[in-house]
Design a protein around this motif. Sequence first.
Motif, PDB file in Angstrom:
ATOM      1  N   VAL A 188       0.865  -1.183   0.000  1.00 28.16           N
ATOM      2  CA  VAL A 188       0.000   0.000   0.000  1.00 28.16           C
ATOM      3  C   VAL A 188       0.903   1.234   0.000  1.00 28.16           C
ATOM      4  CG1 VAL A 188      -1.879   1.231   1.146  1.00 28.16           C
ATOM      5  CG2 VAL A 188      -1.728  -1.258   1.373  1.00 28.16           C
ATOM      6  N   ALA A 189       0.677   2.117  -0.957  1.00 29.12           N
ATOM      7  CA  ALA A 189       1.482   3.340  -1.053  1.00 29.12           C
ATOM      8  C   ALA A 189       0.542   4.529  -1.263  1.00 29.12           C
ATOM      9  CB  ALA A 189       2.458   3.236  -2.239  1.00 29.12           C
ATOM     10  N   PRO A 190       0.685   5.594  -0.436  1.00 27.27           N
ATOM     11  CA  PRO A 190       1.646   5.777   0.639  1.00 27.27           C
ATOM     12  C   PRO A 190       1.360   4.878   1.846  1.00 27.27           C
ATOM     13  CG  PRO A 190       0.097   7.611   0.573  1.00 27.27           C
ATOM     14  CD  PRO A 190      -0.192   6.779  -0.624  1.00 27.27           C
ATOM     15  N   SER A 191       2.339   4.835   2.764  1.00 26.67           N
ATOM     16  CA  SER A 191       2.294   3.918   3.906  1.00 26.67           C
ATOM     17  C   SER A 191       1.414   4.454   5.032  1.00 26.67           C
ATOM     18  CB  SER A 191       3.710   3.753   4.460  1.00 26.67           C
ATOM     19  OG  SER A 191       4.132   4.987   5.011  1.00 26.67           O
ATOM     20  N   SER A 192       1.110   3.569   5.983  1.00 25.12           N
ATOM     21  CA  SER A 192       0.306   4.014   7.133  1.00 25.12           C
ATOM     22  C   SER A 192       1.104   4.997   7.991  1.00 25.12           C
ATOM     23  CB  SER A 192      -0.186   2.831   7.954  1.00 25.12           C
ATOM     24  OG  SER A 192       0.854   2.197   8.626  1.00 25.12           O
ATOM     25  N   ARG A 193       2.427   4.896   7.986  1.00 27.13           N
ATOM     26  CA  ARG A 193       3.220   5.867   8.755  1.00 27.13           C
ATOM     27  C   ARG A 193       3.046   7.272   8.171  1.00 27.13           C
ATOM     28  NH1 ARG A 193       8.535   7.695   7.724  1.00 27.13           N
ATOM     29  NH2 ARG A 193       9.175   9.077   9.410  1.00 27.13           N
ATOM     30  N   ALA A 194       3.124   7.371   6.831  1.00 24.74           N
ATOM     31  CA  ALA A 194       2.959   8.677   6.187  1.00 24.74           C
ATOM     32  C   ALA A 194       1.572   9.242   6.479  1.00 24.74           C
ATOM     33  CB  ALA A 194       3.184   8.551   4.684  1.00 24.74           C
ATOM     34  N   LEU A 195       0.564   8.373   6.476  1.00 22.95           N
ATOM     35  CA  LEU A 195      -0.799   8.835   6.771  1.00 22.95           C
ATOM     36  C   LEU A 195      -0.917   9.289   8.218  1.00 22.95           C
ATOM     37  CD1 LEU A 195      -3.462   6.434   5.246  1.00 22.95           C
ATOM     38  CD2 LEU A 195      -2.857   8.734   4.549  1.00 22.95           C
ATOM     39  N   GLY A 196      -0.356   8.490   9.130  1.00 25.67           N
ATOM     40  CA  GLY A 196      -0.458   8.797  10.558  1.00 25.67           C
ATOM     41  C   GLY A 196       0.140  10.162  10.880  1.00 25.67           C
ATOM     42  N   ILE A 197       1.233  10.482  10.227  1.00 23.75           N
ATOM     43  CA  ILE A 197       1.878  11.777  10.475  1.00 23.75           C
ATOM     44  C   ILE A 197       1.045  12.907   9.884  1.00 23.75           C
ATOM     45  CG2 ILE A 197       3.898  13.193   9.861  1.00 23.75           C
ATOM     46  CD1 ILE A 197       5.569  10.562  10.124  1.00 23.75           C
ATOM     47  N   THR A 198       0.577  12.735   8.663  1.00 19.57           N
ATOM     48  CA  THR A 198      -0.082  13.858   7.982  1.00 19.57           C
ATOM     49  C   THR A 198      -1.553  14.023   8.375  1.00 19.57           C
ATOM     50  OG1 THR A 198      -0.500  12.419   6.078  1.00 19.57           O
ATOM     51  CG2 THR A 198       1.475  13.774   6.000  1.00 19.57           C
ATOM     52  N   GLN A 199      -2.123  13.032   9.052  1.00 18.67           N
ATOM     53  CA  GLN A 199      -3.527  13.159   9.480  1.00 18.67           C
ATOM     54  C   GLN A 199      -3.681  14.030  10.727  1.00 18.67           C
ATOM     55  OE1 GLN A 199      -4.937   9.128   9.982  1.00 18.67           O
ATOM     56  NE2 GLN A 199      -5.453   8.891   7.825  1.00 18.67           N
ATOM     57  N   ASP A 200      -2.569  14.359  11.353  1.00 18.20           N
ATOM     58  CA  ASP A 200      -2.626  15.071  12.629  1.00 18.20           C
ATOM     59  C   ASP A 200      -1.728  16.302  12.527  1.00 18.20           C
ATOM     60  OD1 ASP A 200      -1.547  15.821  15.265  1.00 18.20           O
ATOM     61  OD2 ASP A 200      -2.795  14.191  15.999  1.00 18.20           O
ATOM     62  N   ARG A 201      -2.324  17.489  12.711  1.00 22.74           N
ATOM     63  CA  ARG A 201      -1.562  18.729  12.473  1.00 22.74           C
ATOM     64  C   ARG A 201      -0.360  18.895  13.413  1.00 22.74           C
ATOM     65  NH1 ARG A 201      -4.418  22.217   9.050  1.00 22.74           N
ATOM     66  NH2 ARG A 201      -6.651  21.816   8.901  1.00 22.74           N
ATOM     67  N   VAL A 202      -0.472  18.375  14.654  1.00 19.84           N
ATOM     68  CA  VAL A 202       0.660  18.481  15.569  1.00 19.84           C
ATOM     69  C   VAL A 202       1.781  17.539  15.112  1.00 19.84           C
ATOM     70  CG1 VAL A 202       1.451  18.081  17.940  1.00 19.84           C
ATOM     71  CG2 VAL A 202      -0.722  19.265  17.531  1.00 19.84           C
ATOM     72  N   ASN A 203       1.410  16.306  14.791  1.00 18.00           N
ATOM     73  CA  ASN A 203       2.421  15.346  14.307  1.00 18.00           C
ATOM     74  C   ASN A 203       3.092  15.871  13.035  1.00 18.00           C
ATOM     75  OD1 ASN A 203       1.489  13.722  16.313  1.00 18.00           O
ATOM     76  ND2 ASN A 203       0.499  12.218  14.987  1.00 18.00           N
ATOM     77  N   GLU A 204       2.283  16.468  12.158  1.00 17.55           N
ATOM     78  CA  GLU A 204       2.777  16.953  10.864  1.00 17.55           C
ATOM     79  C   GLU A 204       3.821  18.061  11.061  1.00 17.55           C
ATOM     80  OE1 GLU A 204       0.016  17.422   7.221  1.00 17.55           O
ATOM     81  OE2 GLU A 204      -0.187  19.266   8.353  1.00 17.55           O
ATOM     82  N   LYS A 205       3.491  19.023  11.927  1.00 20.68           N
ATOM     83  CA  LYS A 205       4.428  20.143  12.136  1.00 20.68           C
ATOM     84  C   LYS A 205       5.677  19.663  12.884  1.00 20.68           C
ATOM     85  CE  LYS A 205       1.499  24.193  11.721  1.00 20.68           C
ATOM     86  NZ  LYS A 205       0.350  23.549  11.055  1.00 20.68           N
ATOM     87  N   THR A 206       5.487  18.744  13.835  1.00 25.82           N
ATOM     88  CA  THR A 206       6.631  18.209  14.570  1.00 25.82           C
ATOM     89  C   THR A 206       7.558  17.465  13.611  1.00 25.82           C
ATOM     90  OG1 THR A 206       5.183  17.981  16.478  1.00 25.82           O
ATOM     91  CG2 THR A 206       7.268  16.791  16.583  1.00 25.82           C
ATOM     92  N   PHE A 207       6.960  16.674  12.720  1.00 22.84           N
ATOM     93  CA  PHE A 207       7.731  15.958  11.702  1.00 22.84           C
ATOM     94  C   PHE A 207       8.487  16.956  10.813  1.00 22.84           C
ATOM     95  CE2 PHE A 207       7.601  15.170   7.134  1.00 22.84           C
ATOM     96  CZ  PHE A 207       8.467  14.086   7.021  1.00 22.84           C
ATOM     97  N   ALA A 208       7.787  17.995  10.361  1.00 24.31           N
ATOM     98  CA  ALA A 208       8.416  18.972   9.449  1.00 24.31           C
ATOM     99  C   ALA A 208       9.643  19.586  10.114  1.00 24.31           C
ATOM    100  CB  ALA A 208       7.407  20.063   9.071  1.00 24.31           C
ATOM    101  N   ARG A 209       9.459  20.033  11.353  1.00 21.77           N
ATOM    102  CA  ARG A 209      10.573  20.698  12.051  1.00 21.77           C
ATOM    103  C   ARG A 209      11.748  19.754  12.263  1.00 21.77           C
ATOM    104  NH1 ARG A 209       8.619  24.976  16.345  1.00 21.77           N
ATOM    105  NH2 ARG A 209       7.763  26.478  14.892  1.00 21.77           N
ATOM    106  N   SER A 210      11.441  18.503  12.577  1.00 23.18           N
ATOM    107  CA  SER A 210      12.555  17.577  12.820  1.00 23.18           C
ATOM    108  C   SER A 210      13.247  17.185  11.514  1.00 23.18           C
ATOM    109  CB  SER A 210      12.098  16.354  13.612  1.00 23.18           C
ATOM    110  OG  SER A 210      11.196  15.633  12.841  1.00 23.18           O
ATOM    111  N   ASN A 211      12.644  17.566  10.375  1.00 17.23           N
ATOM    112  CA  ASN A 211      13.290  17.318   9.090  1.00 17.23           C
ATOM    113  C   ASN A 211      13.811  18.603   8.457  1.00 17.23           C
ATOM    114  OD1 ASN A 211      12.988  14.312   7.961  1.00 17.23           O
ATOM    115  ND2 ASN A 211      11.318  14.764   9.364  1.00 17.23           N
TER     116      ASN A 211
END
Length: 356
Positions: free
Chosen positions: A94-117
């Motif tokens: 399945v592409a994209p992966s459940s990890r990619a979905l889990g991060i982008t479905q949540d605005r806090v996770n998404e911004k935290t991910f962005a900053r750490s990258n």
Amino acid sequence: MGPLPLGATIGILGDGQLGRMLSQAASRLGFRVAIFGPEAESPAAAVSAVSVVGGYRDEAALKAFAGQCDVITLEFENIPVETVDFLTGLGKVVAPSSRALGITQDRVNEKTFARSNGVDTVDFATIDAETDIAPALERLGAPALLKTRREGYDGKGQVWVKSADEAASAWAAIGGKPAILEARADFVREISVVAARGHDGAVKAFPIGENHHVGGILSTTTAPADVPDALHAEAHDIARKVLNGLDYVGVLAVELFVLKSGGLLLNEIAPRVHNSGHWTQEGCVCDQFEQHMRAVAGWPLGDVTARCRIEMTNLLGDDILSWPALAAEPNARLHVYGKAEPRPGRKMGHINRILS
Ligand code: AMP
């Protein structure tokens, strides 16, 4: 994953207009498409070889769907992570992966991910209760934007908070759900990058589009955007960081604010083809829909070179009733999604006008 052979079946979770245009692109490449979604008569099912109707947590229906697919993708970012994990558990890619979905479905996770990258975002605070709002507003400055962490789109589930006195009403307005409070971005333009990454890690980004929203809904995208080369390169660099950080396969969109200072802040990541990429249908050698299918199928990514400048305009609600005039326009192509009822604000189609 090796390249899928001609005639293989690609499954799509979601049955709206994005699924429809993905299906049309896949069929042009010689694939069959199976659609999974809640509606029997949907924009995507109407143009696809197979349609399985079911809820996203209906394991029997998901199993029947998976049995017909060589690879599975999605057109809707709120597909439950558990659904993707279930399909992966059946041995499906399945592409994209459940990890990619889990991060982008949540605005806090998404911004935290962005900053750490290494990607900048507005300052923000996590809001779990009404009492979190006043101290967060003190730190971020007023006004600040309260958004639900999950499931907001087209400006829904968002409210500006101008002072601590408004904490209770703002919390009620978003339904008292887990939220994020965002500092106001002092932006002068909104742009987006639509980009793809293959199973082999190859990345290609389309020229950037400039977006204009009305009432929180995308109205027009003009592309390639008239921006300095350095900004174009920086936006592409952000898309690359996001794609690699998510170990992403497929097309995604990164929405960015251009600040007065010229800097860029990431607003949102959409883990799917995106409305701001519709211009590529007439504007680029290979469009975003074909690109997504190529990526998912393990084919080489297509040529993202722009052939002309386009203004894409969404046709919302009754706008679609003007189809005879729109269809008669020179230098333009009309795309209609086949939805029966033109409810206010509903995306019914779009038109790509060639500017030059
Ligand atoms: P979103 O649903 O996050 O894409 O937000 C919808 C629209 O609201 C964006 O396209 C912006 O025009 C505006 N917006 C969102 N977040 C902010 C922010 N932190 N500061 C200023 N405007 C914002």
